[in-house]
Design a protein around this motif. Structure first.
Motif, PDB file in Angstrom:
ATOM      1  N   VAL A  15       0.841  -1.198   0.000  1.00 22.06           N
ATOM      2  CA  VAL A  15       0.000   0.000   0.000  1.00 22.06           C
ATOM      3  C   VAL A  15       0.876   1.249   0.000  1.00 22.06           C
ATOM      4  CG1 VAL A  15      -1.602   1.375   1.386  1.00 22.06           C
ATOM      5  CG2 VAL A  15      -2.004  -1.076   1.090  1.00 22.06           C
ATOM      6  N   ILE A  16       1.888   1.251   0.865  1.00 16.74           N
ATOM      7  CA  ILE A  16       2.817   2.379   0.918  1.00 16.74           C
ATOM      8  C   ILE A  16       3.501   2.551  -0.429  1.00 16.74           C
ATOM      9  CG2 ILE A  16       4.953   3.232   1.969  1.00 16.74           C
ATOM     10  CD1 ILE A  16       4.072   1.797   4.555  1.00 16.74           C
ATOM     11  N   GLY A  17       3.886   1.444  -1.050  1.00 19.74           N
ATOM     12  CA  GLY A  17       4.534   1.511  -2.356  1.00 19.74           C
ATOM     13  C   GLY A  17       3.648   2.121  -3.418  1.00 19.74           C
ATOM     14  N   ILE A  18       2.362   1.765  -3.406  1.00 20.77           N
ATOM     15  CA  ILE A  18       1.410   2.342  -4.359  1.00 20.77           C
ATOM     16  C   ILE A  18       1.312   3.849  -4.154  1.00 20.77           C
ATOM     17  CG2 ILE A  18      -1.047   2.475  -4.946  1.00 20.77           C
ATOM     18  CD1 ILE A  18      -1.182  -0.568  -4.429  1.00 20.77           C
ATOM     19  N   PHE A  19       1.177   4.279  -2.902  1.00 19.16           N
ATOM     20  CA  PHE A  19       1.074   5.713  -2.616  1.00 19.16           C
ATOM     21  C   PHE A  19       2.341   6.454  -3.047  1.00 19.16           C
ATOM     22  CE2 PHE A  19      -2.032   4.939   1.150  1.00 19.16           C
ATOM     23  CZ  PHE A  19      -3.063   4.732   0.250  1.00 19.16           C
ATOM     24  N   LYS A  20       3.497   5.867  -2.780  1.00 22.21           N
ATOM     25  CA  LYS A  20       4.756   6.518  -3.140  1.00 22.21           C
ATOM     26  C   LYS A  20       4.876   6.686  -4.645  1.00 22.21           C
ATOM     27  CE  LYS A  20       7.805   5.493   0.764  1.00 22.21           C
ATOM     28  NZ  LYS A  20       9.058   4.823   1.209  1.00 22.21           N
TER      29      LYS A  20
END
Length: 253
Positions: A15-20
């Protein structure tokens, strides 16, 4: 860590990777682009995007592309309202832009990079801006020189990657010259740079200090190098005074 816990942790990381990746792109991305840039399995990306879209954190367009959803805006607004420095700095920046019709920013260090936290552009057709949240090499900025004055040469050398001393036009900043600028900025209490990240740009920065007196942020003006000297002097005076005003509540004991 148990298998279920490990799986949940990977899900959070993805999820963090998608946001980044969405933040880096600063535009909607296709599912294929998200899969390629995050390196996550196709099935996981599709599942997470579906869940996040249902929660309002992401939105999908008719063409299938994905971007941040409305809920993310609400959370960002909540953070800005809760963070006293951000809230006060926003009003200060708006006042500076109205007075001088020049781009004003609040800038901070994030790890070994520099980033713009708040930015308001001038109303003129030509203005100079940097995207909020985009990480920039510290040696490219006036803010970077201003916020490192409390560190030793060894600390700075360990902090900044060697490649970050290379400007985007191919020029290289010598470490000793950079540290000379850092010490000078610390001594005079502000920093001005010309023609670093852009040949026509002038950046002036003044420190916002915490209760111990250390600079934790910088209030900045971004303008053209050919700005009238009298206007530049007035802008710098106001910038320094405004940064001191922002520092005062933070310095109370």
């Amino acid at each position: 860590m148990s298998a279920p816990e490990s799986s949940r942790a990977r899900g959070v990381d993805r999820v963090i990777g998608i946001f980044k990746q969405l933040h880096i792109a600063r535009r909607p991305l296709t599912m294929r682009e998200l899969i390629e840039t995050t390196g996550a399995p196709r099935s996981s990306v599709y599942e997470l995007v579906t869940i996040l879209a249902e929660a309002g954190w992401l939105e999908t367009a008719a063409d299938g592309s994905v971007f941040f959803g409305r809920e993310m805006h609400y959370y960002g607004a909540d953070y800005a309202m809760h963070n006293d420095l951000i809230s006060r700095a926003h009003q200060t920046i708006l006042g500076l832009v109205r007075k001088y019709d020049e781009t004003a920013q609040l800038c901070m260090l994030e790890g070994d990079k520099y980033t713009v936290v708040l930015s308001e552009n001038s109303a003129r057709p030509f203005n100079i801006t940097s995207d909020i949240g985009v990480k920039v090499p510290i040696p490219w900025t006036a803010t970077g020189r201003l916020l490192l004055g409390h560190l030793t040469d060894e600390d700075v050398h360990a902090l900044i990657p060697d490649e970050d001393y290379l400007l985007d036009d191919g020029r290289r900043i010598a470490f000793d010259d950079f540290m000379r600028d850092v010490r000078h900025a610390a001594a005079q209490g502000y920093c001005c740079t010309e023609g670093l990240s852009m040949s026509f740009r002038l950046c002036m920065a003044a420190p916002v200090r915490d209760r111990t007196g250390l600079p934790i942020a910088a209030l900045c003006f971004m303008t053209a190098r050919d700005t009238d000297p009298n206007k530049r002097a007035a802008m710098l005076d106001d910038l320094i005074a405004s940064a001191k005003s922002l520092s005062q509540p933070l310095m109370r004991t």
